[in-house]
Motif scaffolding. Structure first.
Motif, short mmCIF file in Angstrom:
data_model
loop_
_atom_site.label_atom_id
_atom_site.label_comp_id
_atom_site.label_asym_id
_atom_site.label_seq_id
_atom_site.Cartn_x
_atom_site.Cartn_y
_atom_site.Cartn_z
N GLN A 163 0.37 -1.13 -0.30
CA GLN A 163 0.30 -0.16 -0.41
C GLN A 163 1.13 1.06 -0.25
O GLN A 163 2.19 0.91 0.11
N ARG A 164 0.32 2.42 0.10
CA ARG A 164 0.59 3.73 -0.29
C ARG A 164 1.84 3.85 0.83
O ARG A 164 3.14 4.41 0.18
N GLN A 165 1.61 3.24 2.01
CA GLN A 165 2.80 3.24 3.25
C GLN A 165 3.92 2.97 3.01
O GLN A 165 5.37 3.07 3.24
N ILE A 167 6.00 3.20 -0.15
CA ILE A 167 7.07 4.12 -0.57
C ILE A 167 7.33 4.88 0.52
O ILE A 167 8.87 5.08 0.70
N TRP A 168 7.02 5.22 1.51
CA TRP A 168 7.11 6.15 2.49
C TRP A 168 8.11 5.88 3.40
O TRP A 168 9.35 5.96 4.02
N THR A 169 7.87 3.97 3.65
CA THR A 169 8.89 3.48 4.87
C THR A 169 10.37 2.81 4.05
O THR A 169 10.98 2.79 4.38
N THR A 171 11.76 4.31 1.16
CA THR A 171 12.42 5.47 0.93
C THR A 171 12.79 5.71 2.82
O THR A 171 14.39 6.00 2.56
N TRP A 224 8.02 3.87 9.30
CA TRP A 224 8.90 3.97 8.43
C TRP A 224 9.30 5.18 9.13
O TRP A 224 11.08 5.14 9.48
N TYR A 275 5.85 -8.35 -5.46
CA TYR A 275 4.43 -7.96 -5.98
C TYR A 275 3.68 -8.47 -6.72
O TYR A 275 2.86 -9.52 -7.44
#
Length: 321
Positions: A163-165, A167-169, A171, A224, A275
């Motif tokens: 999920q979108r989170q 990406i931040w994790t 990063t 994150w 994925y």
């Protein structure tokens, strides 16, 4: 979500079997011309090769004479074949040569080829492209063959899901290990490697345990932050491996950057692969009767590996074994 986690760890298990059977690490050969056609040799075999008691030594062209760390190639110079007999199939050697005229040569030799052929055209070459390709490949190999780093990345996916989170994790993990990697290889920060390896093992154990905890813990609320904190330590682990290979002083920023990019490409490739496998199997199998048992078993396997490494590396630190 449960289905994604199950398939993630089925895929992860397959990756782990490959990495456990193929990780050999990189050896390092540095030749510095001290006077015309006379070179000082620095040979650092990979730790895995030493542990297997394999005899891997650089073999020089027939006209070259080696005595201790000195290689004398006479009037013909260092031209011809440099060969590494007994180099395992899944190992490689980074060769760096520095000539008196300022030429610098960097190349990686795989266990499949076991040799390089030096010609007159290579003398005086100062190729940034060689450095870029060599250290990017080393970075990709390190993340793909470094099972502990791979398990931590997969553990973050397990904890967060696709999920979108995520990406931040990822990063946050990237920024953190990039920072400490740069600080460590430039010797701004120096730490002992064994404690670093222990904390890396504990980070794997933590993400496995958190994936089994259904409560809204700190790790679930701020993944994150967990990724960033442990990413700082993983960067020190990357730096330890990179120091073993060595960095060309004349191209330090470029080699550091390309190694880190290689790590990132390998990391993203693994996530993308997981994925795609997840999506494929999700289409093929819609029944979820065995999902929870498989999920639990997979998480416990990852946790057991993290616990085992934590104990064995701690024992090494206190010289128990």
């Amino acid at each position: 979500m449960k289905f994604d986690r199950t398939l993630l760890f089925i895929s992860l298990w397959l990756f782990s079997q490959v990495t456990l059977g193929h990780a050999m690490g990189s050896s390092f050969l540095h030749l510095t011309e001290t006077s015309p056609s006379i070179f000082s040799q620095r040979w650092v075999p990979a730790k895995q090769i030493e542990r297997l008691s394999l005899v891997v030594e650089p073999q020089y062209p027939q006209h070259c004479f080696k005595q201790g760390p000195v290689v004398d190639c006479g009037d013909d110079g260092l031209l011809g074949d440099i060969h590494f007999e007994n180099l395992p199939l899944h190992a490689d050697v980074v060769v760096r040569i520095e000539w008196l005229n300022g030429g610098k040569y960097t190349q990686a030799i795989s266990g499949q080829t076991q040799s390089i052929q030096l010609t007159a055209a290579d003398i005086g070459v100062n190729s940034r492209w060689q450095v870029l390709t060599t250290y990017m490949v080393i970075g990709i190999e390190h993340i793909l063959l470094g099972l502990d780093h791979l398990l931590f990345v997969a553990g973050l996916v397990l904890l967060v899901g696709f999920q979108r989170q995520l990406i931040w994790t990822i990063t946050a993990f990237t920024l953190a290990h990039s920072l400490t990697l740069a600080l460590s290889v430039t010797q701004v920060v120096t730490v002992s490697q064994t404690p670093v390896e222990i904390i890396i093992a504990l980070s794997i154990l933590l993400v496995a345990a958190e994936s089994l905890d259904k409560r809204i813990t700190l790790a679930r609320r701020y993944p994150w932050l967990v990724a960033f904190v442990f990413g700082l330590v993983h960067g020190l682990g990357f730096a330890g491996a990179l120091r073993e290979v060595g960095l060309p002083e004349h191209e330090l920023p470029l080699s550091l950057l390309t190694f880190n990019l290689g790590v990132e490409f390998g990391q993203l490739g693994v996530i993308l692969g997981l994925y795609l496998i997840t999506s494929l199997i999700k289409r093929l199998y819609e029944s979820g009767k065995l999902l929870r048992p498989v999920t639990l078993a997979s998480a416990y396997v990852i946790g057991i590996l993290g616990a085992y490494w934590s104990i064995s590396r701690s024992a090494e630190l206190i010289n128990v074994f």
